[in-house]
Design a protein around this motif. Structure first.
Motif, short mmCIF file in Angstrom:
data_model
loop_
_atom_site.label_atom_id
_atom_site.label_comp_id
_atom_site.label_asym_id
_atom_site.label_seq_id
_atom_site.Cartn_x
_atom_site.Cartn_y
_atom_site.Cartn_z
N THR A 48 22.17 15.28 -35.84
CA THR A 48 23.11 16.17 -36.52
C THR A 48 22.71 16.28 -37.99
OG1 THR A 48 24.62 14.36 -37.05
CG2 THR A 48 25.04 15.58 -35.01
N THR A 49 23.17 17.32 -38.63
CA THR A 49 22.88 17.52 -40.05
C THR A 49 24.08 17.20 -40.93
OG1 THR A 49 23.49 19.85 -39.85
CG2 THR A 49 21.16 19.29 -39.57
N CYS A 50 25.17 16.76 -40.33
CA CYS A 50 26.39 16.53 -41.11
C CYS A 50 26.39 15.18 -41.81
CB CYS A 50 27.62 16.68 -40.23
SG CYS A 50 27.71 15.51 -38.87
N GLY A 51 25.46 14.31 -41.48
CA GLY A 51 25.37 13.03 -42.16
C GLY A 51 26.30 11.96 -41.62
N SER A 65 25.04 12.28 -33.21
CA SER A 65 25.00 11.62 -34.51
C SER A 65 24.32 10.26 -34.41
CB SER A 65 26.41 11.47 -35.07
OG SER A 65 26.39 10.73 -36.27
#
Length: 108
Positions: free
Chosen positions: A53-56, A48
């Motif tokens: 990451t794509t979760c923000g 992150s």
């Protein structure tokens, strides 16, 4: 002042009480799995931090360090579960053996 191992022993007693309904071997195995879980959290925080990451989620180096310490605590607890009376000495022996190269390089 409590030492690291004094705190591990106290935490181990609390965790063992919470898991008193489990067989000892299962409790050991679950604690070893906790080491991997905590290490995985550090890797996730690192990913992150680096924008991978794509979760923000946005993490910091401080959060990575927090998760690394969680992995260390989990590992020391696992060692204490495996051998409550010998964990300290085992840790010292392994640490001495695994840091030999660093000691040798520092002495040069």
């Amino acid at each position: 002042m409590d030492t690291l191992w004094d705190n591990i022993e106290k935490l181990s007693a609390v965790c063992r009480a919470a898991g008193a309904h489990l067989p000892d071997e299962e409790l050991k195995a679950l604690q070893i799995g906790k080491v991997a879980e905590e290490a995985d959290e550090a890797v996730h925080a690192l990913h992150s931090l680096k924008g991978l990451t794509t979760c923000g989620d946005a993490h910091t180096w401080s959060e990575v360090q927090n998760d690394l310490v969680g992995a260390v605590i989990a590992a020391l607890l696992a060692m204490h579960y495996i051998d409550p009376t010998g964990a300290r000495a085992t840790f010292d022996d392994i640490l001495h053996r695994r840091t030999r190269r660093g000691r040798e390089a520092a002495a040069v």
